[in-house]
Design an enzyme around this catalytic site. Sequence first.
Site, mmCIF file in Angstrom:
data_model
loop_
_atom_site.group_PDB
_atom_site.id
_atom_site.type_symbol
_atom_site.label_atom_id
_atom_site.label_comp_id
_atom_site.label_asym_id
_atom_site.label_seq_id
_atom_site.Cartn_x
_atom_site.Cartn_y
_atom_site.Cartn_z
ATOM 1 N N GLU A 22 -2.293 9.336 -10.501
ATOM 2 C CA GLU A 22 -1.064 9.559 -10.277
ATOM 3 C C GLU A 22 0.115 8.495 -10.897
ATOM 4 O OE1 GLU A 22 2.565 9.740 -9.136
ATOM 5 O OE2 GLU A 22 0.942 8.284 -7.671
ATOM 6 N N ASP B 180 2.278 9.235 -14.035
ATOM 7 C CA ASP B 180 3.898 8.901 -14.186
ATOM 8 C C ASP B 180 4.448 8.081 -15.426
ATOM 9 O OD1 ASP B 180 6.064 8.875 -12.317
ATOM 10 O OD2 ASP B 180 5.752 6.863 -12.725
ATOM 11 N N ASP C 14 2.222 15.160 -7.396
ATOM 12 C CA ASP C 14 1.184 13.512 -7.537
ATOM 13 C C ASP C 14 0.703 14.460 -7.965
ATOM 14 O OD1 ASP C 14 2.785 12.289 -6.289
ATOM 15 O OD2 ASP C 14 1.851 12.790 -4.464
ATOM 16 N N GLU D 50 1.146 14.818 -12.199
ATOM 17 C CA GLU D 50 0.984 13.026 -12.671
ATOM 18 C C GLU D 50 -0.603 13.139 -13.118
ATOM 19 O OE1 GLU D 50 5.527 11.438 -12.003
ATOM 20 O OE2 GLU D 50 3.457 11.326 -9.892
#
Length: 236
Positions: free
Chosen positions: A52, A56, A125, A128
């Site tokens: 994650e 991101d 989450d 990503e």
Amino acid sequence: MINIERKKQLDKLIGKIDLNLNKYYLLNIALTHPSYVFENGQKRDEHNQRLEFLGDAVVGLIVGEYLYKEYPNKTEGELTKIRAAVVCEASLARAANRLGLGPYLLMGKGEKLAGGSKRNSNLADAYESVVGALYLELGLDKIKDFTLKYIMPDIEKVISGDYGDYKTQLQEHLQKQQSVMIEYKIISEEGPDHDKEFKSGVFINEKLYATGKGKTKKEAEQKAAEASLRKMDILK
């Protein structure tokens, strides 16, 4: 080890992703919530938090590059504002729902019973994390179209002027007034590490104005900003 039934599930998702992916390991980790690892005594690195973190950055880069190329007349400040409104929890959760990630999430019994597969923070989450896994497996160029496909409706929405970012709206409203300082502080945290709830406060000129709760600090801050806007009668 990934059992046969889980491989069948992942094959369905790989079919949706449609990127000629033939490996399961990272994709499975991307869809594994920390509560599942804690509950089943697995290694700490077998959940999706690290992916994650990577995803991101990758999503931010892909969206940033797209905005830079497609909107040459927008300033750096405008592009930053648009990207912040797009690469946020609510938007990423919608992207995850468009891809249909919820049913593929592995999570502990308590988290699952509490509706964790529909919770925005978990979905964001997961999206990503999946992007992070695909980036490691396939490289940046091969995943750009995939990443943008599921987040494009939110990009178009923000470009049209609908930001849906309460912190930005509150900041812009208060900037119209002189000598106004705004700050967000986490007031409290409740629950175990894998299922915390945060309470954030909006402090205007060092005085608590409104609060909000969320499963992540970002979500709690957005909720607090939303509560502030409603208190000011800016939102109905």
